[in-house]
Design an enzyme around this catalytic site. Structure first.
Site, PDB file in Angstrom:
ATOM      1  N   ILE A 178      -9.382  -7.244 -13.282  1.00 48.10           N
ATOM      2  CA  ILE A 178     -10.729  -6.676 -13.172  1.00 48.10           C
ATOM      3  C   ILE A 178     -11.631  -7.359 -14.209  1.00 48.10           C
ATOM      4  O   ILE A 178     -11.297  -7.434 -15.388  1.00 48.10           O
ATOM      5  CB  ILE A 178     -10.683  -5.147 -13.425  1.00 48.10           C
ATOM      6  CG1 ILE A 178      -9.820  -4.441 -12.368  1.00 48.10           C
ATOM      7  CG2 ILE A 178     -12.079  -4.547 -13.478  1.00 48.10           C
ATOM      8  CD1 ILE A 178     -10.428  -4.342 -10.991  1.00 48.10           C
ATOM      9  N   GLY A 224       0.770  -1.243   0.000  1.00 49.02           N
ATOM     10  CA  GLY A 224       0.000   0.000   0.000  1.00 49.02           C
ATOM     11  C   GLY A 224       0.798   1.288   0.000  1.00 49.02           C
ATOM     12  O   GLY A 224       0.274   2.333   0.374  1.00 49.02           O
ATOM     13  N   SER A 225       2.054   1.239  -0.459  1.00 47.20           N
ATOM     14  CA  SER A 225       2.814   2.501  -0.481  1.00 47.20           C
ATOM     15  C   SER A 225       2.216   3.480  -1.494  1.00 47.20           C
ATOM     16  O   SER A 225       2.195   4.692  -1.256  1.00 47.20           O
ATOM     17  CB  SER A 225       4.302   2.253  -0.757  1.00 47.20           C
ATOM     18  OG  SER A 225       4.511   1.791  -2.056  1.00 47.20           O
ATOM     19  N   ASN A 226       1.712   2.972  -2.603  1.00 42.29           N
ATOM     20  CA  ASN A 226       1.057   3.873  -3.575  1.00 42.29           C
ATOM     21  C   ASN A 226      -0.246   4.420  -3.003  1.00 42.29           C
ATOM     22  O   ASN A 226      -0.570   5.588  -3.192  1.00 42.29           O
ATOM     23  CB  ASN A 226       0.800   3.149  -4.898  1.00 42.29           C
ATOM     24  CG  ASN A 226       2.059   3.070  -5.732  1.00 42.29           C
ATOM     25  OD1 ASN A 226       2.485   4.054  -6.319  1.00 42.29           O
ATOM     26  ND2 ASN A 226       2.688   1.912  -5.742  1.00 42.29           N
ATOM     27  N   HIS A 285       1.680   0.490 -13.223  1.00 42.07           N
ATOM     28  CA  HIS A 285       2.470  -0.722 -13.489  1.00 42.07           C
ATOM     29  C   HIS A 285       3.958  -0.353 -13.497  1.00 42.07           C
ATOM     30  O   HIS A 285       4.354   0.627 -14.139  1.00 42.07           O
ATOM     31  CB  HIS A 285       2.055  -1.321 -14.835  1.00 42.07           C
ATOM     32  CG  HIS A 285       2.763  -2.605 -15.110  1.00 42.07           C
ATOM     33  ND1 HIS A 285       2.396  -3.795 -14.521  1.00 42.07           N
ATOM     34  CD2 HIS A 285       3.844  -2.872 -15.883  1.00 42.07           C
ATOM     35  CE1 HIS A 285       3.225  -4.739 -14.921  1.00 42.07           C
ATOM     36  NE2 HIS A 285       4.098  -4.216 -15.746  1.00 42.07           N
ATOM     37  N   MET A 325      -4.051  -7.232  -6.892  1.00 41.03           N
ATOM     38  CA  MET A 325      -3.492  -8.395  -7.575  1.00 41.03           C
ATOM     39  C   MET A 325      -4.537  -9.298  -8.231  1.00 41.03           C
ATOM     40  O   MET A 325      -4.358 -10.507  -8.328  1.00 41.03           O
ATOM     41  CB  MET A 325      -2.630  -9.213  -6.592  1.00 41.03           C
ATOM     42  CG  MET A 325      -1.458  -8.435  -6.009  1.00 41.03           C
ATOM     43  SD  MET A 325      -0.414  -7.678  -7.276  1.00 41.03           S
ATOM     44  CE  MET A 325       0.458  -9.140  -7.822  1.00 41.03           C
ATOM     45  N   LYS A 379     -16.197 -15.216  -9.632  1.00 48.98           N
ATOM     46  CA  LYS A 379     -15.595 -13.887  -9.722  1.00 48.98           C
ATOM     47  C   LYS A 379     -16.676 -12.843  -9.953  1.00 48.98           C
ATOM     48  O   LYS A 379     -16.622 -11.731  -9.439  1.00 48.98           O
ATOM     49  CB  LYS A 379     -14.595 -13.903 -10.890  1.00 48.98           C
ATOM     50  CG  LYS A 379     -13.922 -12.589 -11.230  1.00 48.98           C
ATOM     51  CD  LYS A 379     -12.722 -12.349 -10.347  1.00 48.98           C
ATOM     52  CE  LYS A 379     -11.905 -11.172 -10.776  1.00 48.98           C
ATOM     53  NZ  LYS A 379     -10.989 -11.389 -11.868  1.00 48.98           N
ATOM     54  N   ASN A 429      -4.684   2.081 -13.628  1.00 52.67           N
ATOM     55  CA  ASN A 429      -3.750   1.208 -12.912  1.00 52.67           C
ATOM     56  C   ASN A 429      -2.338   1.781 -13.038  1.00 52.67           C
ATOM     57  O   ASN A 429      -2.029   2.494 -13.996  1.00 52.67           O
ATOM     58  CB  ASN A 429      -3.791  -0.192 -13.546  1.00 52.67           C
ATOM     59  CG  ASN A 429      -2.884  -1.176 -12.835  1.00 52.67           C
ATOM     60  OD1 ASN A 429      -2.806  -1.208 -11.604  1.00 52.67           O
ATOM     61  ND2 ASN A 429      -2.183  -1.999 -13.603  1.00 52.67           N
TER      62      ASN A 429
HETATM   63  C1  GRF Z   1       3.558  -1.353  -7.392  1.00 49.99           C
HETATM   64  O1  GRF Z   1       4.832  -1.621  -7.893  1.00 49.99           O
HETATM   65  C2  GRF Z   1       2.562  -1.211  -8.504  1.00 49.99           C
HETATM   66  O2  GRF Z   1       3.103  -0.656  -9.669  1.00 49.99           O
HETATM   67  C3  GRF Z   1       2.165  -2.640  -8.780  1.00 49.99           C
HETATM   68  O3  GRF Z   1       2.113  -3.239  -7.500  1.00 49.99           O
HETATM   69  C4  GRF Z   1       3.017  -2.559  -6.627  1.00 49.99           C
HETATM   70  C5  GRF Z   1       2.251  -2.155  -5.410  1.00 49.99           C
HETATM   71  O4  GRF Z   1       3.076  -1.596  -4.420  1.00 49.99           O
HETATM   72  N1  GRF Z   1       0.947  -2.696  -9.535  1.00 49.99           N
HETATM   73  P1  GRF Z   1       2.412  -0.901  -3.143  1.00 49.99           P
HETATM   74  O5  GRF Z   1       1.456  -1.934  -2.532  1.00 49.99           O
HETATM   75  O6  GRF Z   1       1.683   0.311  -3.600  1.00 49.99           O
HETATM   76  O7  GRF Z   1       3.544  -0.575  -2.207  1.00 49.99           O
END
Ligand code: GRF
Length: 182
Positions: A89, A11-13, A105, A86, A61, A103
């Protein structure tokens, strides 16, 4: 505009997105598919409502996504940001949030799709890699590209490259969300 983030892990993003100030958007909901994911702790810290849905407890699903969709409607969510979610969709969410799901990536798409993108690019020996923000469609990491930026691999170790990519992700995701939605 009310925005939900979907995430499965660290969840850093998610945290980079929610700690930013916006004018017109409100990131007000976390949808998570793993009950022990660290992202849930981060949501608590920022007082963001969290809903956990476990695919295994549904018969399909489709049923899983219908349940999520109903909650999104209840919460009047207009737009979805995937941040380390993960799961692919499915059509239920895609049909109901057409062109309203994006998203992030950790590679320069269309190179290195899939869940090991940073290591795959590193092992391949690329000199330049980076981050892509794209719309979500029914192909894995396949929708229209919105934004990209690069990281030079130089003599970085894999761990350092991962750190550089994540730093760039946080900046690029926030900037893109601001430019696109705010
Ligand atoms: C990130 O590298 C994002 O690009 C990918 O999954 C990772 C998630 O990292 N889709 P975080 O959970 O946001 O730290």
């Amino acid at each position: 505009m009310k925005v939900a983030v979907f995430a499965s892990g660290n969840g850093s993003n998610f945290e980079a997105l929610v700690k930013e100030k916006y004018n017109k958007i409100d990131i007000c909901l976390l949808i998570c598919d793993k009950k022990n994911a660290y992202v849930i702790e981060r949501a608590k810290k920022y007082n963001i409502k969290t809903l956990v849905f476990t695919l295994k407890s549904y018969e399909s699903k489709e049923a899983y996504e219908i349940d999520i969709l109903n909650k999104l409607k209840e919460e009047k969510i207009d737009f979805i940001l995937l941040a380390g979610y993960m799961k692919i969709i499915g059509h239920v969410l895609l049909d109901n949030y057409k062109d309203k799901i994006i998203n992030i990536h950790p590679s320069l798409l269309p190179s290195f799709k899939g869940s090991n993108a940073i290591k795959d690019a590193y092992d391949y020996g690329v000199k330049v890699t980076g981050v892509t923000i794209h719309y979500v469609n029914n192909e894995l990491d396949g929708g229209k590209i919105i934004n990209q930026d690069v990281v030079y691999v130089k003599d970085l170790s894999l761990e350092d490259l991962e750190n550089e990519i994540h730093k760039l992700e946080h900046k690029l995701y926030v900037k893109t969300v601001k430019d696109l939605l705010d």
